[in-house]
Write a protein that holds these residues in place. Structure first.
Motif, PDB file in Angstrom:
ATOM      1  N   GLN A 191       0.948  -1.291  -0.005  1.00 15.24           N
ATOM      2  CA  GLN A 191       0.052   0.090  -0.098  1.00 15.24           C
ATOM      3  C   GLN A 191       0.703   1.140   0.100  1.00 15.24           C
ATOM      4  OE1 GLN A 191      -1.915  -0.656   3.934  1.00 15.24           O
ATOM      5  NE2 GLN A 191      -1.418   1.399   4.262  1.00 15.24           N
ATOM      6  N   THR A 192       0.470   2.307  -0.774  1.00 16.19           N
ATOM      7  CA  THR A 192       1.279   3.499  -0.838  1.00 16.19           C
ATOM      8  C   THR A 192       0.269   4.645  -0.890  1.00 16.19           C
ATOM      9  OG1 THR A 192       3.170   4.659  -1.797  1.00 16.19           O
ATOM     10  CG2 THR A 192       1.497   3.287  -3.397  1.00 16.19           C
ATOM     11  N   LEU A 193       0.575   5.796  -1.049  1.00 16.26           N
ATOM     12  CA  LEU A 193       0.074   7.175  -1.333  1.00 16.26           C
ATOM     13  C   LEU A 193      -0.712   7.089  -2.699  1.00 16.26           C
ATOM     14  CD1 LEU A 193       2.297   9.990   0.127  1.00 16.26           C
ATOM     15  CD2 LEU A 193       0.246   8.797   1.157  1.00 16.26           C
ATOM     16  N   SER A 194      -1.805   7.380  -2.919  1.00 14.86           N
ATOM     17  CA  SER A 194      -2.573   7.452  -4.184  1.00 14.86           C
ATOM     18  C   SER A 194      -1.612   8.209  -5.236  1.00 14.86           C
ATOM     19  CB  SER A 194      -3.909   7.924  -4.268  1.00 14.86           C
ATOM     20  OG  SER A 194      -4.459   8.278  -5.495  1.00 14.86           O
ATOM     21  N   GLU A 206      -2.769  12.821  -1.004  1.00 15.45           N
ATOM     22  CA  GLU A 206      -3.168  12.523   0.194  1.00 15.45           C
ATOM     23  C   GLU A 206      -2.081  12.409   1.191  1.00 15.45           C
ATOM     24  OE1 GLU A 206      -5.304   8.940  -0.645  1.00 15.45           O
ATOM     25  OE2 GLU A 206      -3.296   7.688  -0.855  1.00 15.45           O
ATOM     26  N   LYS A 207      -2.542  12.160   2.464  1.00 17.62           N
ATOM     27  CA  LYS A 207      -1.356  11.985   3.363  1.00 17.62           C
ATOM     28  C   LYS A 207      -1.555  10.482   3.897  1.00 17.62           C
ATOM     29  CE  LYS A 207      -1.613  16.901   5.097  1.00 17.62           C
ATOM     30  NZ  LYS A 207      -1.737  17.608   6.330  1.00 17.62           N
ATOM     31  N   SER A 208      -2.533   9.933   3.987  1.00 19.14           N
ATOM     32  CA  SER A 208      -2.516   8.461   4.414  1.00 19.14           C
ATOM     33  C   SER A 208      -2.645   7.484   3.124  1.00 19.14           C
ATOM     34  CB  SER A 208      -3.797   8.314   5.178  1.00 19.14           C
ATOM     35  OG  SER A 208      -3.771   9.106   6.347  1.00 19.14           O
ATOM     36  N   PRO A 209      -1.714   6.444   3.292  1.00 19.36           N
ATOM     37  CA  PRO A 209      -2.061   5.456   1.939  1.00 19.36           C
ATOM     38  C   PRO A 209      -3.502   4.925   1.679  1.00 19.36           C
ATOM     39  CG  PRO A 209      -0.161   4.949   3.318  1.00 19.36           C
ATOM     40  CD  PRO A 209      -1.001   6.042   4.176  1.00 19.36           C
ATOM     41  N   SER A 210      -3.922   5.107   0.539  1.00 17.43           N
ATOM     42  CA  SER A 210      -5.157   4.292   0.236  1.00 17.43           C
ATOM     43  C   SER A 210      -4.934   3.668  -1.179  1.00 17.43           C
ATOM     44  CB  SER A 210      -6.447   5.521  -0.008  1.00 17.43           C
ATOM     45  OG  SER A 210      -5.777   6.206  -1.171  1.00 17.43           O
ATOM     46  N   SER A 214      -9.266   6.141  -3.001  1.00 18.96           N
ATOM     47  CA  SER A 214      -9.334   7.724  -2.646  1.00 18.96           C
ATOM     48  C   SER A 214      -9.951   8.152  -4.168  1.00 18.96           C
ATOM     49  CB  SER A 214      -7.944   8.439  -2.714  1.00 18.96           C
ATOM     50  OG  SER A 214      -7.258   8.315  -3.869  1.00 18.96           O
TER      51      SER A 214
END
Length: 346
Positions: A21-24, A29-33, A47
């Motif tokens: 998982q990683t940032l979009s 964004e700040k939280s990986p989605s 996201s």
């Protein structure tokens, strides 16, 4: 070209990421989605709601068509794709030769801009606040005024008259005894395809009495102007990073917008926006911004774009329109007000 599931599987085997998982890559964004599942061979981005395999990921992030995505991933993976037909192979070989002819022509135009014959062209560009670093960045050149200057130069490089005619560099016809240079006494803007290969030119006349202020290459085996966007190759990555793409009307508009910080700018090639060009824009982003000139002609172009877009609209696809002050074009705005003025309009 025919592709089979087995080919997909072989290519995918070389691009495993594990369960990560990683940032979009589609939204800030700040939280990986963004998740990749190598067992099932897909990604999902919570996201944005985007979902697909490695092929659709490349198409989404770089705005390329499916065949090109397959070719690029296969090349990286070392997978041999099914052979194309003999006729298609012959045409591809011929096209490579024509691309080489166009590369030679561009090199000649760039050299001519820096030579003694290019003084007036350099003055024109510098008068538009476009210096040498900009010429190099966009490959801008100059076509001398002589009727046979480019022809003789390319002939000296071993290029046949037939190849020059086929690429649109020479004007020929039954009533023309000796084919002659199409572009003369013009500032030259190279036109590339989405992969950055030379396919055509746009020329801006220096003589105010020239019959056509702007002149494009004719349709050729490499170039169909209704299916190409100027600066597509350079703008594609920027469009992905910024999440949008801006379409303006002219070459200089694109250059000035790019210098103002909007490298995600493209332009149709002297025609109203076509269905194919709109499709290219939508491949780069779901909601392109059309920023046409602030005059009656620019507004007419915007209304025509609406007519083209409405029958093709689908869920998640739309257009935005950035309206310029009366009498201004994107070049005027970018040069007079800089980044802040453009951002305010966008």
């Amino acid at each position: 070209m025919n592709f089979f599931f087995g080919d997909f599987q072989a290519i995918f085997e070389h691009f495993k990421y594990g369960m990560w998982q990683t940032l979009s890559p589609f939204n800030a964004e700040k939280s990986p989605s963004f998740f990749v599942n190598d067992q099932k061979g897909f990604y999902h981005d919570f996201s944005s709601g985007k979902h697909g395999d490695i092929f659709s990921f490349l198409m989404e992030t770089e705005g390329i068509a499916f065949p090109e995505a397959v070719e690029r991933l296969a090349a990286e993976a070392g997978v041999t794709l099914p052979k194309i037909s003999a006729e298609a192979e012959e045409q591809e070989t011929r096209n490579r030769t024509l691309h080489e002819v166009m590369d030679l022509a561009q090199a000649f135009f760039q050299s001519a801009l820096l030579g003694k014959d290019g003084q007036r062209a350099r003055a024109y560009l510098e008068g538009r606040s476009l210096g040498r670093s900009v010429w190099e960045r966009f490959g801008i050149g100059f076509a001398p005024a002589g009727r046979f200057t480019l022809r003789d130069h390319l002939a000296g490089k071993g290029v046949s008259a037939e190849a020059m005619i086929e690429t649109g560099l020479l004007i020929s016809g039954d009533d023309i005894a000796v084919p002659y240079d199409r572009f003369r006494d013009r500032v030259m803007f190279p036109i590339t395809d989405a992969r950055g290969r030379m396919i055509a030119f746009g020329g801006r006349a220096l003589d105010k009495d020239a019959p056509a202020k702007y002149l494009n290459s004719p349709d050729t085996p490499l170039f169909h102007k209704g299916r190409v966007l100027f600066n597509h190759h350079l703008a594609r990555k920027a469009a992905h990073d910024k999440g949008t793409v801006i379409a303006v009307e002219g070459y200089i508009d694109v250059v000035s917008m790019s210098l103002a910080g909007f490298a995600n700018t493209v332009a149709p090639l002297g025609t109203a926006l076509t269905e194919d060009q709109l499709t290219l824009l939508w491949r780069m982003t779901d909601e392109p911004i059309l920023c046409f000139d602030g005059d009656k002609a620019g507004r007419r172009a915007a209304y025509r774009a609406i007519d083209v877009a409405l029958p093709q609209l689908e869920a998640g696809k739309s257009l935005r329109f950035a309206m310029l002050p009366e009498g201004q074009d994107p070049d005027d705005l970018a040069r007079s007000g800089g980044t802040a003025a453009v951002e305010a309009v966008l």
